[in-house]
Scaffold this motif. Sequence first.
Motif, PDB file in Angstrom:
ATOM      1  N   TRP A 130       0.834  -1.198   0.000  1.00  0.00           N
ATOM      2  CA  TRP A 130       0.000   0.000   0.000  1.00  0.00           C
ATOM      3  C   TRP A 130       0.872   1.253   0.000  1.00  0.00           C
ATOM      4  CZ3 TRP A 130      -4.968   0.636  -0.987  1.00  0.00           C
ATOM      5  CH2 TRP A 130      -5.587   1.823  -0.629  1.00  0.00           C
ATOM      6  N   GLY A 131       1.992   1.197   0.712  1.00  0.00           N
ATOM      7  CA  GLY A 131       2.881   2.345   0.771  1.00  0.00           C
ATOM      8  C   GLY A 131       3.552   2.665  -0.550  1.00  0.00           C
ATOM      9  N   THR A 132       3.730   1.652  -1.381  1.00  0.00           N
ATOM     10  CA  THR A 132       4.378   1.893  -2.674  1.00  0.00           C
ATOM     11  C   THR A 132       3.524   2.750  -3.605  1.00  0.00           C
ATOM     12  OG1 THR A 132       3.477  -0.185  -3.564  1.00  0.00           O
ATOM     13  CG2 THR A 132       5.685  -0.267  -2.600  1.00  0.00           C
ATOM     14  N   ILE A 133       2.203   2.830  -3.323  1.00  0.00           N
ATOM     15  CA  ILE A 133       1.315   3.637  -4.174  1.00  0.00           C
ATOM     16  C   ILE A 133       1.796   5.078  -4.220  1.00  0.00           C
ATOM     17  CG2 ILE A 133      -1.023   4.564  -4.384  1.00  0.00           C
ATOM     18  CD1 ILE A 133      -2.080   1.992  -3.188  1.00  0.00           C
ATOM     19  N   ILE A 134       2.198   5.607  -3.075  1.00  0.00           N
ATOM     20  CA  ILE A 134       2.632   7.006  -3.000  1.00  0.00           C
ATOM     21  C   ILE A 134       3.849   7.233  -3.890  1.00  0.00           C
ATOM     22  CG2 ILE A 134       3.502   8.815  -1.460  1.00  0.00           C
ATOM     23  CD1 ILE A 134       1.969   7.419   0.802  1.00  0.00           C
ATOM     24  N   TYR A 135       4.817   6.321  -3.786  1.00  0.00           N
ATOM     25  CA  TYR A 135       6.060   6.497  -4.545  1.00  0.00           C
ATOM     26  C   TYR A 135       5.860   6.245  -6.029  1.00  0.00           C
ATOM     27  CZ  TYR A 135       8.055   6.438   0.126  1.00  0.00           C
ATOM     28  OH  TYR A 135       8.342   6.727   1.441  1.00  0.00           O
ATOM     29  N   LEU A 136       5.027   5.267  -6.360  1.00  0.00           N
ATOM     30  CA  LEU A 136       4.746   5.010  -7.779  1.00  0.00           C
ATOM     31  C   LEU A 136       4.005   6.191  -8.402  1.00  0.00           C
ATOM     32  CD1 LEU A 136       3.692   1.249  -7.674  1.00  0.00           C
ATOM     33  CD2 LEU A 136       5.783   2.200  -8.652  1.00  0.00           C
ATOM     34  N   ALA A 137       3.116   6.817  -7.627  1.00  0.00           N
ATOM     35  CA  ALA A 137       2.434   8.007  -8.131  1.00  0.00           C
ATOM     36  C   ALA A 137       3.419   9.142  -8.370  1.00  0.00           C
ATOM     37  CB  ALA A 137       1.364   8.446  -7.137  1.00  0.00           C
ATOM     38  N   ALA A 138       4.410   9.257  -7.485  1.00  0.00           N
ATOM     39  CA  ALA A 138       5.425  10.302  -7.663  1.00  0.00           C
ATOM     40  C   ALA A 138       6.290  10.015  -8.889  1.00  0.00           C
ATOM     41  CB  ALA A 138       6.299  10.400  -6.418  1.00  0.00           C
ATOM     42  N   LEU A 139       6.556   8.748  -9.155  1.00  0.00           N
ATOM     43  CA  LEU A 139       7.401   8.379 -10.298  1.00  0.00           C
ATOM     44  C   LEU A 139       6.698   8.644 -11.622  1.00  0.00           C
ATOM     45  CD1 LEU A 139       8.994   5.065  -8.977  1.00  0.00           C
ATOM     46  CD2 LEU A 139      10.125   7.257  -9.318  1.00  0.00           C
ATOM     47  N   THR A 140       5.376   8.599 -11.628  1.00  0.00           N
ATOM     48  CA  THR A 140       4.661   8.874 -12.880  1.00  0.00           C
ATOM     49  C   THR A 140       4.789  10.338 -13.293  1.00  0.00           C
ATOM     50  OG1 THR A 140       2.596   9.304 -11.670  1.00  0.00           O
ATOM     51  CG2 THR A 140       2.971   7.048 -12.451  1.00  0.00           C
ATOM     52  N   ALA A 141       5.155  11.194 -12.343  1.00  0.00           N
ATOM     53  CA  ALA A 141       5.284  12.619 -12.647  1.00  0.00           C
ATOM     54  C   ALA A 141       6.670  12.994 -13.173  1.00  0.00           C
ATOM     55  CB  ALA A 141       4.982  13.445 -11.394  1.00  0.00           C
ATOM     56  N   VAL A 142       7.589  12.020 -13.219  1.00  0.00           N
ATOM     57  CA  VAL A 142       8.935  12.304 -13.718  1.00  0.00           C
ATOM     58  C   VAL A 142       8.884  12.493 -15.234  1.00  0.00           C
ATOM     59  CG1 VAL A 142      11.308  11.462 -13.884  1.00  0.00           C
ATOM     60  CG2 VAL A 142       9.955  10.974 -11.844  1.00  0.00           C
ATOM     61  N   ASN A 143       9.467  13.541 -15.714  1.00  0.00           N
ATOM     62  CA  ASN A 143       9.477  13.847 -17.142  1.00  0.00           C
ATOM     63  C   ASN A 143      10.320  12.809 -17.900  1.00  0.00           C
ATOM     64  OD1 ASN A 143       9.572  14.951 -19.701  1.00  0.00           O
ATOM     65  ND2 ASN A 143      10.023  17.028 -18.991  1.00  0.00           N
ATOM     66  N   PRO A 144       9.725  12.077 -18.868  1.00  0.00           N
ATOM     67  CA  PRO A 144      10.490  11.069 -19.623  1.00  0.00           C
ATOM     68  C   PRO A 144      11.677  11.660 -20.381  1.00  0.00           C
ATOM     69  CG  PRO A 144       8.124  10.818 -19.992  1.00  0.00           C
ATOM     70  CD  PRO A 144       8.317  12.105 -19.262  1.00  0.00           C
ATOM     71  N   GLU A 145      11.612  12.949 -20.671  1.00  0.00           N
ATOM     72  CA  GLU A 145      12.720  13.577 -21.398  1.00  0.00           C
ATOM     73  C   GLU A 145      14.008  13.586 -20.579  1.00  0.00           C
ATOM     74  OE1 GLU A 145      11.465  17.435 -22.562  1.00  0.00           O
ATOM     75  OE2 GLU A 145       9.959  16.716 -24.010  1.00  0.00           O
ATOM     76  N   LEU A 146      13.860  13.548 -19.258  1.00  0.00           N
ATOM     77  CA  LEU A 146      15.050  13.496 -18.400  1.00  0.00           C
ATOM     78  C   LEU A 146      15.803  12.180 -18.606  1.00  0.00           C
ATOM     79  CD1 LEU A 146      13.578  14.970 -15.087  1.00  0.00           C
ATOM     80  CD2 LEU A 146      15.034  16.122 -16.764  1.00  0.00           C
ATOM     81  N   TYR A 147      15.050  11.081 -18.729  1.00  0.00           N
ATOM     82  CA  TYR A 147      15.687   9.793 -18.991  1.00  0.00           C
ATOM     83  C   TYR A 147      16.331   9.779 -20.374  1.00  0.00           C
ATOM     84  CZ  TYR A 147      13.179   8.021 -14.904  1.00  0.00           C
ATOM     85  OH  TYR A 147      12.703   7.822 -13.635  1.00  0.00           O
ATOM     86  N   GLU A 148      15.647  10.369 -21.344  1.00  0.00           N
ATOM     87  CA  GLU A 148      16.198  10.417 -22.694  1.00  0.00           C
ATOM     88  C   GLU A 148      17.480  11.229 -22.728  1.00  0.00           C
ATOM     89  OE1 GLU A 148      13.117  12.003 -25.132  1.00  0.00           O
ATOM     90  OE2 GLU A 148      11.750  10.310 -24.820  1.00  0.00           O
ATOM     91  N   SER A 149      17.502  12.338 -22.015  1.00  0.00           N
ATOM     92  CA  SER A 149      18.709  13.167 -21.961  1.00  0.00           C
ATOM     93  C   SER A 149      19.851  12.417 -21.285  1.00  0.00           C
ATOM     94  CB  SER A 149      18.427  14.470 -21.210  1.00  0.00           C
ATOM     95  OG  SER A 149      17.419  15.211 -21.853  1.00  0.00           O
ATOM     96  N   ALA A 150      19.525  11.701 -20.191  1.00  0.00           N
ATOM     97  CA  ALA A 150      20.555  10.940 -19.488  1.00  0.00           C
ATOM     98  C   ALA A 150      21.092   9.811 -20.359  1.00  0.00           C
ATOM     99  CB  ALA A 150      19.978  10.374 -18.185  1.00  0.00           C
ATOM    100  N   GLU A 151      20.187   9.186 -21.139  1.00  0.00           N
ATOM    101  CA  GLU A 151      20.623   8.098 -22.027  1.00  0.00           C
ATOM    102  C   GLU A 151      21.516   8.625 -23.142  1.00  0.00           C
ATOM    103  OE1 GLU A 151      18.588   4.320 -24.410  1.00  0.00           O
ATOM    104  OE2 GLU A 151      17.330   5.841 -23.436  1.00  0.00           O
TER     105      GLU A 151
END
Length: 306
Positions: free
Chosen positions: A181-202
């Motif tokens: 149940w606690g992971t819901i909070i963190y997974l919700a926060a992870l959905t807000a991460v901009n995918p472009e940040l991962y693309e830039s890092a890659e």
Amino acid sequence: MKQTAARLANSMNLRKTWLLHVMMLPSVLLLLIYSYLPMVGVVIAFQNYKFYKGIFHSEWVGLAQFHLMFVDDRVVQIIVNTLIISVAKMVCGWIVPLVFALLLNEVRLAFVKRTVQTLIYLPHFLSWVILAGIMTDMLSRSGIVNQGLKALGLPTVFFLGDGDWFRFILVISDIWKDFGWGTIIYLAALTAVNPELYESAEIDGANRWQQTWSVTIPAIIPIGIIVATLSLGNILNGGFDQVYNLLNPLVVAKGEIIDTYVFDTGLLGGSFSFATAVGLFKSVVSFALIAITYKMATKYANYRIF
């Protein structure tokens, strides 16, 4: 002039939102009746309360009940038990959902991800009455866990009869029940991460671990700080439902917490004033911690309720 304008603006807003206030009225009334009105009863913490005399005619003893609480070695041990169990639950209950959310976020198969999420959420909806019965059967001398140890040639363990093992079982079972149940909070926060940040890092040559360390973790840390700081307000809540259903005379010395002690002393033992004093002490400390942690969350994570 400014005050007049502000009053006019408030009046106009009230005219627009009066229906919302009316809709809130039943909830406010229920809160007043069941949460605030019963608080009048805390006065018996300062009395030698007798049921047949009532609140208005019982003898006033001031802080005598609180003095008795602090000179009672059993109460001191119970407070220590509560702190040990609560702190262990808080630390593990903060780390495990955070780590699991990071791991689950790396799963790319949507079906597998949804299935795992569903499975780890299910224990949260089971009551401790059911779980306590299951755990008692599994961890007893003749339970499946000890049968497995015996089959491997290892000595059996009296899990629910040894104080140290009992504390460990409380922490582990609490994490197992609620970490999904606690992971819901963190997974919700992870959905807000901009995918472009991962693309830039890659593009910069970062592998999956480096992307997690440089992008994912910094994005989730503010939520983690909020959860950690606000959970400090529950430092004196050891989990009544869980402990009461698993507690037995063999582990009372290391397993009894404030909530179970208040229940046994107040409702079963009839020492209403003393039990109220212990409960009031816990409530005051918890309120102070909530206020402090709210200030910390505001300062370090910019978290505000109002």
